[in-house]
Design an enzyme around this catalytic site. Structure first.
Site, short mmCIF file in Angstrom:
data_model
loop_
_atom_site.label_atom_id
_atom_site.label_comp_id
_atom_site.label_asym_id
_atom_site.label_seq_id
_atom_site.Cartn_x
_atom_site.Cartn_y
_atom_site.Cartn_z
N GLU A 1 98.10 53.37 109.81
CA GLU A 1 97.14 54.41 109.40
C GLU A 1 95.98 53.72 108.70
OE1 GLU A 1 98.73 57.45 106.71
OE2 GLU A 1 96.78 57.55 105.72
N ARG B 1 88.86 56.13 103.38
CA ARG B 1 88.46 56.11 101.97
C ARG B 1 87.33 55.15 101.68
NH1 ARG B 1 94.50 55.91 99.45
NH2 ARG B 1 95.27 57.47 100.90
N LYS C 1 103.34 64.97 106.30
CA LYS C 1 103.34 63.94 105.25
C LYS C 1 103.70 64.61 103.93
CE LYS C 1 99.71 61.20 102.96
NZ LYS C 1 99.08 59.91 103.21
#
Ligand code: 3PG
Length: 217
Positions: free
Chosen positions: A49, A53, A137
């Site tokens: 992943e 950010r 998640k």
């Protein structure tokens, strides 16, 4: 409720079920990202992943997808509809969010991108299920209760599988994975920023191999 499981999504879930550890990569540098993803894959972690950010994250994602065709490259930290659409355009294999909103859940369900929303409790999970997402998640896992939370949610939601992320360590991984409704764990511990910035691919390789081994215990 219809389940949101395309063939490609089923394949990703099957791969995560096998590897059981998903590395989470935070870097703004294309070359570093390619080296890091290649090192992770060579050491037993062929799915990753890449978080959104950093300012250049979408470019990083697009270039890693192109450069690493044998790796399952997904995007994390999807917070908006625009990001979800941009992620899909990069050719990324899947998308993940730290949470869930009605808008993002609807757009993601309609997009065809294999998508895993984040949940922190039962209400989030009910929203996820309304849109067909039964693999989610659990974030931030160490704060919202980790295996205890996953186990408790397993009562009312027996068909849901969780990917625990946030504060997971290599030491904790084997025990976390014992629980039947935990599909996998995710984390950044095998590719920390300090080692990426130092270009220490050997050290990342060692951490990745240990993480992959922890996923098999
Ligand atoms: C995430 O996006 O799930 C977390 O930032 C990963 O958590 P970690 O950095 O504590 O492993």
């Amino acid at each position: 409720m219809s389940l949101n499981t395309s063939v490609s999504k089923r394949n990703i879930i099957a791969q995560l079920e096998q590897i059981r550890v998903l590395p989470i990569l935070v870097t703004d540098d294309v070359d570093q990202a390619i080296r890091c993803v290649t090192t992770l894959a060579e050491n037993g972690l062929p799915a990753v992943e890449i978080t959104l950010r950093t300012p250049n994250a979408m470019t990083v994602l697009r270039e890693v997808v192109k450069a690493c065709p044998t790796v399952t490259v997904g995007a994390g930290t999807i917070l908006t509809q625009a990001q979800l659409e941009a992620v899909k355009a990069t050719g990324a294999a899947f998308g993940i969010s730290p949470g869930i909103t009605p808008l993002l859940a609807r757009v993601a369900a309609d997009s065809g991108l294999p998508y895993f929303p984040g949940v922190g409790g039962a209400s989030d999970l009910m929203l996820a299920l309304e849109h067909g997402f039964n693999v989610v998640k659990l974030f931030p896992s160490d704060i919202v209760g980790s295996t205890k939370m996953a186990k408790a949610l397993g009562g009312p939601f027996p068909d849901v599988k969780f990917c625990l992320t946030g504060g997971v360590t290599v030491e904790a991984t084997p025990a976390l994975l014992q629980q039947s409704n935990i599909l996998c764990v995710g984390g950044s511990w095998m590719c920390p920023a300090a080692l990426i910035n130092a270009g220490d691919w050997a050290a990342i390789g060692v951490l990745a191999a240990a993480a992959a081994a922890a996923g098999k215990k």
